[in-house]
Motif scaffolding. Structure first.
Motif, mmCIF file in Angstrom:
data_model
loop_
_atom_site.group_PDB
_atom_site.id
_atom_site.type_symbol
_atom_site.label_atom_id
_atom_site.label_comp_id
_atom_site.label_asym_id
_atom_site.label_seq_id
_atom_site.Cartn_x
_atom_site.Cartn_y
_atom_site.Cartn_z
ATOM 1 N N THR A 16 0.814 -1.217 0.000
ATOM 2 C CA THR A 16 0.000 0.000 0.000
ATOM 3 C C THR A 16 0.848 1.268 0.000
ATOM 4 N N GLY A 17 2.113 1.165 -0.383
ATOM 5 C CA GLY A 17 2.972 2.345 -0.431
ATOM 6 C C GLY A 17 2.779 3.122 -1.721
ATOM 7 N N PHE A 18 3.783 3.912 -2.066
ATOM 8 C CA PHE A 18 3.756 4.749 -3.261
ATOM 9 C C PHE A 18 3.408 3.938 -4.506
ATOM 10 N N MET A 19 4.138 2.830 -4.727
ATOM 11 C CA MET A 19 3.891 2.054 -5.935
ATOM 12 C C MET A 19 2.610 1.239 -5.828
ATOM 13 N N GLY A 20 2.208 0.857 -4.616
ATOM 14 C CA GLY A 20 0.918 0.205 -4.467
ATOM 15 C C GLY A 20 -0.212 1.101 -4.934
ATOM 16 N N LYS A 21 -0.145 2.363 -4.577
ATOM 17 C CA LYS A 21 -1.161 3.328 -5.023
ATOM 18 C C LYS A 21 -1.115 3.479 -6.542
ATOM 19 N N CYS A 22 0.084 3.516 -7.120
ATOM 20 C CA CYS A 22 0.209 3.617 -8.581
ATOM 21 C C CYS A 22 -0.454 2.433 -9.265
ATOM 22 N N HIS A 23 -0.204 1.215 -8.749
ATOM 23 C CA HIS A 23 -0.813 0.026 -9.339
ATOM 24 C C HIS A 23 -2.329 0.060 -9.174
ATOM 25 N N ALA A 24 -2.806 0.471 -7.995
ATOM 26 C CA ALA A 24 -4.248 0.527 -7.765
ATOM 27 C C ALA A 24 -4.918 1.489 -8.740
ATOM 28 N N MET A 25 -4.313 2.654 -8.959
ATOM 29 C CA MET A 25 -4.887 3.612 -9.909
ATOM 30 C C MET A 25 -4.857 3.052 -11.323
ATOM 31 N N ALA A 26 -3.771 2.346 -11.673
ATOM 32 C CA ALA A 26 -3.668 1.768 -13.010
ATOM 33 C C ALA A 26 -4.742 0.711 -13.234
ATOM 34 N N TRP A 27 -4.944 -0.176 -12.254
ATOM 35 C CA TRP A 27 -5.971 -1.204 -12.400
ATOM 36 C C TRP A 27 -7.369 -0.574 -12.480
ATOM 37 N N ASN A 28 -7.589 0.509 -11.768
ATOM 38 C CA ASN A 28 -8.884 1.180 -11.816
ATOM 39 C C ASN A 28 -9.126 1.882 -13.149
ATOM 40 N N ASN A 29 -8.057 2.290 -13.829
ATOM 41 C CA ASN A 29 -8.205 3.149 -15.009
ATOM 42 C C ASN A 29 -7.942 2.452 -16.339
ATOM 43 N N VAL A 30 -7.379 1.254 -16.337
ATOM 44 C CA VAL A 30 -6.925 0.666 -17.591
ATOM 45 C C VAL A 30 -8.079 0.429 -18.567
ATOM 46 N N ALA A 31 -9.211 -0.079 -18.098
ATOM 47 C CA ALA A 31 -10.345 -0.300 -19.002
ATOM 48 C C ALA A 31 -11.035 1.007 -19.359
ATOM 49 N N THR A 32 -11.042 1.965 -18.434
ATOM 50 C CA THR A 32 -11.628 3.273 -18.716
ATOM 51 C C THR A 32 -10.912 3.943 -19.875
ATOM 52 N N VAL A 33 -9.597 3.824 -19.912
ATOM 53 C CA VAL A 33 -8.799 4.489 -20.947
ATOM 54 C C VAL A 33 -8.740 3.676 -22.233
ATOM 55 N N PHE A 34 -8.540 2.350 -22.113
ATOM 56 C CA PHE A 34 -8.235 1.534 -23.288
ATOM 57 C C PHE A 34 -9.348 0.559 -23.676
ATOM 58 N N ASP A 46 -1.868 -6.279 2.793
ATOM 59 C CA ASP A 46 -0.819 -5.503 3.444
ATOM 60 C C ASP A 46 -0.575 -6.104 4.823
ATOM 61 N N ALA A 47 0.648 -5.980 5.334
ATOM 62 C CA ALA A 47 0.969 -6.538 6.648
ATOM 63 C C ALA A 47 0.171 -5.882 7.760
ATOM 64 N N ASP A 48 -0.227 -4.630 7.567
ATOM 65 C CA ASP A 48 -1.021 -3.897 8.552
ATOM 66 C C ASP A 48 -2.500 -4.042 8.194
ATOM 67 N N ALA A 49 -3.271 -4.721 9.053
ATOM 68 C CA ALA A 49 -4.672 -5.005 8.749
ATOM 69 C C ALA A 49 -5.488 -3.731 8.557
ATOM 70 N N GLY A 50 -5.270 -2.731 9.395
ATOM 71 C CA GLY A 50 -5.999 -1.484 9.264
ATOM 72 C C GLY A 50 -5.691 -0.773 7.965
ATOM 73 N N GLN A 51 -4.419 -0.762 7.617
ATOM 74 C CA GLN A 51 -4.020 -0.134 6.356
ATOM 75 C C GLN A 51 -4.616 -0.885 5.171
ATOM 76 N N ALA A 52 -4.630 -2.212 5.243
ATOM 77 C CA ALA A 52 -5.206 -3.010 4.163
ATOM 78 C C ALA A 52 -6.686 -2.704 3.991
ATOM 79 N N GLU A 53 -7.416 -2.630 5.083
ATOM 80 C CA GLU A 53 -8.852 -2.337 5.025
ATOM 81 C C GLU A 53 -9.101 -0.950 4.435
ATOM 82 N N ALA A 54 -8.346 0.031 4.895
ATOM 83 C CA ALA A 54 -8.550 1.394 4.414
ATOM 84 C C ALA A 54 -8.222 1.516 2.934
ATOM 85 N N PHE A 55 -7.141 0.899 2.502
ATOM 86 C CA PHE A 55 -6.710 0.974 1.111
ATOM 87 C C PHE A 55 -7.706 0.251 0.208
ATOM 88 N N ALA A 56 -8.178 -0.920 0.665
ATOM 89 C CA ALA A 56 -9.164 -1.673 -0.118
ATOM 90 C C ALA A 56 -10.429 -0.857 -0.324
#
Length: 373
Positions: A16-34, A46-56
């Motif tokens: 869920t770090g910097f690149m995790g956010k980049c991948h999440a945005m890419a997966w959300n946008n790939v069909a929208t764009v292409f 994610d190793a942190d359960a709270g962080q995993a829940e919030a990010f999901a």
């Protein structure tokens, strides 16, 4: 442009770090764009359960969990995005491949060259499973335009390459010690964080490296930590001279302690009939000189370049870092759907690893890269 899959892919994202956010945005946008089927965002891990829940919840993943082994084994998952610290890359990628999944792994590929060799071998034994390493700068429309110019012979025979990738995120000696500064947690230093990006572009522009001579430096040998000062194990900077298989020559430099530099991924290619210059800090332009012209001409990114028009039909409207990740996701989805494999896959990534590890080991002595000639 490669066709997008018409069947939805199930995605697990680990990290869920910097690149995790980049991948999440890419997966959300790939069909929208292409176009194509929208990926199913199945699991956020994610190793942190709270962080995993919030990010999901933030990015629309169906489930959150802390057990990455369960995530990669889940039967609803087709492709695994791995954006974790370097020391976890091999274990997670191996487990995903062994579970029959496709893998999108952030660079560097592994901590050691032997790990990278094992990962490439595992992927090679599974030709129906696609692998992709996160060298997103290769997706920049300006970079693709430079590749096309070179392939068309617009600057003639290639004579030399000069490249630099400098940042200053470790320039402050008061910056605390971290896992990134160890062989066990980070692997290589500036070469693994930054230099590998420059190598990926260098190979794509110039072809294979035959021989190199390099030296590295630890500019700040100790860093503060709660336990006191701790030793920095990997390099803050590296310099190299190279000879390519074509006979062209090159120079290479990378640093994580270059004051004032934020993302100076800069290179120039000299040919018999011209020169191309690029700098990632001005990523929407190329400067091109052709023989007979008095100087350089500025070329702006625009919709005539592959990838750009899918985001914006107007020239001069800047392309960005995260758009590169969306194109990366597009290329992986298309490869899974039956298009040509996206690159760099693990086999191509191994060549990048061989070069950066040869630089780390050179100690000022020539190192042959074997089959490059």
């Amino acid at each position: 442009m490669p066709d997008m899959p018409q069947t939805s892919l199930g995605v697990a994202l680990i990290g869920t770090g910097f690149m995790g956010k980049c991948h999440a945005m890419a997966w959300n946008n790939v069909a929208t764009v292409f176009g194509g089927a929208r990926p199913r965002l199945e699991i956020l891990c994610d190793a942190d359960a709270g962080q995993a829940e919030a990010f999901a919840a933030q990015f629309g993943f169906d489930r959150a969990m802390t057990d990455w082994r369960a995530a990669v084994a889940d039967p609803r998952v087709d492709v695994v995005s791995i954006t974790t610290p370097n020391g976890l890359h091999r274990a997670m990628a191996d487990a995903a491949l062994e579970a029959g999944k496709h893998v999108w792994l952030e660079k560097p590929m592994a901590l050691t060259l032997s790990d990278a060799e094992a990962m490439a071998g595992l992927a090679l034994a599974r030709p129906d499973q696609r692998t992709l390493l996160g060298y997103n700068y290769l997706r920049n429309p300006s970079f693709r335009a430079a590749q096309a110019m070179i392939a068309r012979g617009e600057i003639g025979d290639l004579r030399s390459f000069r490249g630099v990738h400098d940042e200053d995120y470790s320039a402050d000696p008061a910056l605390p010690w971290s896992w990134r500064m160890t062989h066990e947690g980070g692997g290589l230093g500036a070469l693994g964080d930054l230099g590998c990006h420059l190598v990926s572009q260098m190979l794509a522009l110039m072809g294979p490296v035959a021989e190199l001579t390099a030296m590295t430096q630890i500019a700040i040998p100790e860093r503060p930590s709660p336990e006191g000062m701790r030793r920095v194990e990997n390099e803050d900077s590296a310099l190299a001279l190279l000879r390519f298989g074509s006979g062209a020559q090159g120079s290479f430099a990378t640093s994580r302690v270059a004051r004032g530099r934020k993302c100076r991924l800069q290179w120039e290619v000299h040919g018999s009939d011209g020169t191309i210059v690029f700098d990632q800090e001005n990523m929407n332009e190329l400067w091109v000189h052709r023989a007979g012209e008095p100087g350089f001409t500025r070329h702006l990114s625009g919709p005539e370049q592959p990838g750009f028009a899918a985001f914006c039909p107007a020239p001069g409207h800047n392309f960005g870092f995260n758009e590169q990740k969306v194109i990366e996701a597009r290329d992986l989805c298309a490869a899974i759907s039956g298009a040509a494999p996206a690159g760099p896959d693990f086999a191509a990534g191994l060549e990048i690893e061989r070069i950066i590890h040869a630089m780390a080991a050179s100690g000022g002595q020539p190192v042959s890269l074997g089959d490059a000639t």
